[in-house]
Design a protein around this motif. Structure first.
Motif, PDB file in Angstrom:
ATOM      1  N   ILE A   1       4.088   8.918  -3.421  1.00  0.00           N
ATOM      2  CA  ILE A   1       4.541   8.939  -2.027  1.00  0.00           C
ATOM      3  C   ILE A   1       5.551   7.822  -1.786  1.00  0.00           C
ATOM      4  CG2 ILE A   1       3.802   8.526   0.358  1.00  0.00           C
ATOM      5  CD1 ILE A   1       1.227  10.092  -0.348  1.00  0.00           C
ATOM      6  N   VAL A   2       5.241   6.625  -2.261  1.00  0.00           N
ATOM      7  CA  VAL A   2       6.141   5.486  -2.031  1.00  0.00           C
ATOM      8  C   VAL A   2       7.434   5.641  -2.830  1.00  0.00           C
ATOM      9  CG1 VAL A   2       6.406   2.988  -2.274  1.00  0.00           C
ATOM     10  CG2 VAL A   2       4.260   3.934  -1.434  1.00  0.00           C
TER      11      VAL A   2
ATOM     12  N   LYS B   1       4.564   1.985   2.185  1.00  0.00           N
ATOM     13  CA  LYS B   1       3.297   1.603   1.549  1.00  0.00           C
ATOM     14  C   LYS B   1       2.095   2.097   2.345  1.00  0.00           C
ATOM     15  CE  LYS B   1       4.415  -2.827   0.124  1.00  0.00           C
ATOM     16  NZ  LYS B   1       4.000  -4.168  -0.289  1.00  0.00           N
ATOM     17  N   ILE B   2       2.112   1.943   3.645  1.00  0.00           N
ATOM     18  CA  ILE B   2       0.968   2.377   4.453  1.00  0.00           C
ATOM     19  C   ILE B   2       0.793   3.889   4.380  1.00  0.00           C
ATOM     20  CG2 ILE B   2       2.271   2.526   6.615  1.00  0.00           C
ATOM     21  CD1 ILE B   2      -1.359   1.366   6.264  1.00  0.00           C
ATOM     22  N   TRP B   3       1.905   4.626   4.303  1.00  0.00           N
ATOM     23  CA  TRP B   3       1.807   6.088   4.214  1.00  0.00           C
ATOM     24  C   TRP B   3       1.327   6.527   2.842  1.00  0.00           C
ATOM     25  CZ3 TRP B   3       1.202   8.048   8.600  1.00  0.00           C
ATOM     26  CH2 TRP B   3       1.808   7.477   9.706  1.00  0.00           C
TER      27      TRP B   3
ATOM     28  N   LEU C   1      -5.549   8.675   0.394  1.00  0.00           N
ATOM     29  CA  LEU C   1      -6.951   8.708   0.822  1.00  0.00           C
ATOM     30  C   LEU C   1      -7.291   9.959   1.613  1.00  0.00           C
ATOM     31  CD1 LEU C   1      -7.410   4.978   1.795  1.00  0.00           C
ATOM     32  CD2 LEU C   1      -8.245   6.151  -0.242  1.00  0.00           C
ATOM     33  N   GLY C   2      -6.345  10.822   1.823  1.00  0.00           N
ATOM     34  CA  GLY C   2      -6.630  12.083   2.487  1.00  0.00           C
ATOM     35  C   GLY C   2      -6.198  12.126   3.926  1.00  0.00           C
ATOM     36  N   GLY C   3      -5.629  11.077   4.443  1.00  0.00           N
ATOM     37  CA  GLY C   3      -5.104  11.099   5.792  1.00  0.00           C
ATOM     38  C   GLY C   3      -6.159  11.055   6.873  1.00  0.00           C
ATOM     39  N   SER C   4      -7.394  10.721   6.521  1.00  0.00           N
ATOM     40  CA  SER C   4      -8.434  10.653   7.541  1.00  0.00           C
ATOM     41  C   SER C   4      -9.172   9.330   7.406  1.00  0.00           C
ATOM     42  CB  SER C   4      -9.411  11.822   7.397  1.00  0.00           C
ATOM     43  OG  SER C   4     -10.123  11.689   6.192  1.00  0.00           O
ATOM     44  N   PHE C   5     -10.098   9.129   8.289  1.00  0.00           N
ATOM     45  CA  PHE C   5     -10.870   7.896   8.266  1.00  0.00           C
ATOM     46  C   PHE C   5     -12.189   8.064   7.523  1.00  0.00           C
ATOM     47  CE2 PHE C   5      -8.092   7.241  11.900  1.00  0.00           C
ATOM     48  CZ  PHE C   5      -7.616   5.975  11.611  1.00  0.00           C
ATOM     49  N   ASP C   6     -12.335   9.123   6.728  1.00  0.00           N
ATOM     50  CA  ASP C   6     -13.572   9.332   5.985  1.00  0.00           C
ATOM     51  C   ASP C   6     -13.856   8.179   5.037  1.00  0.00           C
ATOM     52  OD1 ASP C   6     -14.020  11.713   7.241  1.00  0.00           O
ATOM     53  OD2 ASP C   6     -13.164  12.943   5.641  1.00  0.00           O
ATOM     54  N   SER C   7     -12.826   7.656   4.413  1.00  0.00           N
ATOM     55  CA  SER C   7     -13.020   6.535   3.492  1.00  0.00           C
ATOM     56  C   SER C   7     -13.566   5.320   4.213  1.00  0.00           C
ATOM     57  CB  SER C   7     -11.702   6.169   2.826  1.00  0.00           C
ATOM     58  OG  SER C   7     -11.239   7.236   2.056  1.00  0.00           O
ATOM     59  N   TYR C   8     -13.074   5.103   5.404  1.00  0.00           N
ATOM     60  CA  TYR C   8     -13.524   3.936   6.148  1.00  0.00           C
ATOM     61  C   TYR C   8     -14.877   4.166   6.812  1.00  0.00           C
ATOM     62  CZ  TYR C   8      -8.708   2.854   5.259  1.00  0.00           C
ATOM     63  OH  TYR C   8      -7.514   2.644   4.627  1.00  0.00           O
ATOM     64  N   MET C   9     -15.204   5.406   7.095  1.00  0.00           N
ATOM     65  CA  MET C   9     -16.501   5.717   7.687  1.00  0.00           C
ATOM     66  C   MET C   9     -17.628   5.551   6.674  1.00  0.00           C
ATOM     67  SD  MET C   9     -15.757   6.184  10.765  1.00  0.00           S
ATOM     68  CE  MET C   9     -17.126   6.968  11.560  1.00  0.00           C
ATOM     69  N   GLN C  10     -17.304   5.627   5.382  1.00  0.00           N
ATOM     70  CA  GLN C  10     -18.321   5.417   4.351  1.00  0.00           C
ATOM     71  C   GLN C  10     -18.855   3.991   4.383  1.00  0.00           C
ATOM     72  OE1 GLN C  10     -19.730   7.593   2.324  1.00  0.00           O
ATOM     73  NE2 GLN C  10     -18.482   9.295   3.036  1.00  0.00           N
ATOM     74  N   ILE C  11     -18.045   3.064   4.845  1.00  0.00           N
ATOM     75  CA  ILE C  11     -18.469   1.665   4.917  1.00  0.00           C
ATOM     76  C   ILE C  11     -19.656   1.522   5.872  1.00  0.00           C
ATOM     77  CG2 ILE C  11     -17.693  -0.653   5.575  1.00  0.00           C
ATOM     78  CD1 ILE C  11     -14.918   0.175   4.552  1.00  0.00           C
ATOM     79  N   GLU C  12     -19.750   2.434   6.832  1.00  0.00           N
ATOM     80  CA  GLU C  12     -20.861   2.422   7.772  1.00  0.00           C
ATOM     81  C   GLU C  12     -22.202   2.602   7.060  1.00  0.00           C
ATOM     82  OE1 GLU C  12     -22.224   5.400  11.282  1.00  0.00           O
ATOM     83  OE2 GLU C  12     -20.127   4.832  11.243  1.00  0.00           O
TER      84      GLU C  12
ATOM     85  N   ALA D   1      -5.605   3.260  -4.113  1.00  0.00           N
ATOM     86  CA  ALA D   1      -4.478   3.593  -3.230  1.00  0.00           C
ATOM     87  C   ALA D   1      -3.608   2.362  -2.984  1.00  0.00           C
ATOM     88  CB  ALA D   1      -4.995   4.158  -1.910  1.00  0.00           C
ATOM     89  N   PHE D   2      -4.229   1.195  -2.751  1.00  0.00           N
ATOM     90  CA  PHE D   2      -3.467  -0.041  -2.594  1.00  0.00           C
ATOM     91  C   PHE D   2      -2.657  -0.338  -3.855  1.00  0.00           C
ATOM     92  CE2 PHE D   2      -6.234  -1.513   0.947  1.00  0.00           C
ATOM     93  CZ  PHE D   2      -5.239  -1.920   1.812  1.00  0.00           C
ATOM     94  N   LEU D   3      -3.296  -0.194  -5.006  1.00  0.00           N
ATOM     95  CA  LEU D   3      -2.636  -0.472  -6.273  1.00  0.00           C
ATOM     96  C   LEU D   3      -1.458   0.471  -6.508  1.00  0.00           C
ATOM     97  CD1 LEU D   3      -2.822  -2.249  -8.828  1.00  0.00           C
ATOM     98  CD2 LEU D   3      -4.270  -0.463  -9.809  1.00  0.00           C
ATOM     99  N   GLY D   4      -1.639   1.760  -6.239  1.00  0.00           N
ATOM    100  CA  GLY D   4      -0.568   2.735  -6.425  1.00  0.00           C
ATOM    101  C   GLY D   4       0.594   2.503  -5.478  1.00  0.00           C
ATOM    102  N   ALA D   5       0.291   2.229  -4.208  1.00  0.00           N
ATOM    103  CA  ALA D   5       1.358   1.997  -3.232  1.00  0.00           C
ATOM    104  C   ALA D   5       2.138   0.726  -3.566  1.00  0.00           C
ATOM    105  CB  ALA D   5       0.775   1.914  -1.824  1.00  0.00           C
ATOM    106  N   THR D   6       1.427  -0.316  -3.972  1.00  0.00           N
ATOM    107  CA  THR D   6       2.101  -1.563  -4.335  1.00  0.00           C
ATOM    108  C   THR D   6       2.934  -1.382  -5.600  1.00  0.00           C
ATOM    109  OG1 THR D   6       0.334  -2.825  -3.304  1.00  0.00           O
ATOM    110  CG2 THR D   6       1.732  -4.000  -4.861  1.00  0.00           C
ATOM    111  N   ALA D   7       2.399  -0.661  -6.582  1.00  0.00           N
ATOM    112  CA  ALA D   7       3.153  -0.404  -7.813  1.00  0.00           C
ATOM    113  C   ALA D   7       4.403   0.420  -7.521  1.00  0.00           C
ATOM    114  CB  ALA D   7       2.273   0.314  -8.829  1.00  0.00           C
TER     115      ALA D   7
END
Length: 138
Positions: A49-50, A80-82, A88-99, A119-125
């Protein structure tokens, strides 16, 4: 005969979509998709994407007679944010798992944190690759 052929084509078009679905990836090779498989898919989706968005934006800058390398450098940082959201799929499911930490179920949380890291590693790379490719000096 043509009526039965039309029914067959209609049946095929309803049951099989164009492209590869996520279920196809899980069934590929006769094994379930593990964490390592998902890690690399997430990493390269964010990278693509980046890097791809920056290169395509560079072509757009060429068509509008703007400095392409500068546009690619700026876009690499902005996308990078996109890359993260797309991988991650464009949703907050990844962040909801932290709950689920509060419930005491750590396995899905650890898996999602690994995917967020990928995802952070891929976007930064992807951003570093474009910065290296264009080598724009500030």
């Amino acid at each position: 005969m043509s009526g039965s052929r039309r029914d067959t084509v209609h049946h095929i078009s309803r049951t099989r979509s164009v492209g590869i679905s996520y279920e196809d990836c899980e069934q590929g090779g006769g094994r379930a998709m593990g964490v390592i498989d998902q890690f690399f898919i997430t990493l390269f989706v964010a990278y693509g994407i980046v890097a791809g968005g920056s290169i395509a934006g560079g072509f757009g800058a060429l068509f509008t007679e703007r400095p392409a390398f500068l546009a690619m450098s700026i876009l690499a940082d902005q996308l990078k944010i996109w890359g993260l959201v797309g991988a991650l799929g464009g949703s907050f499911d990844s962040y909801m798992q932290i709950e689920k930490i509060f419930v005491g179920n750590f396995s899905p949380v650890a898996r999602q944190l690994i995917m967020i890291f990928a995802a952070f590693l891929g976007a930064t790379a992807g951003s570093i690759s474009i910065q290296w490719l264009v080598q724009v000096r500030s």
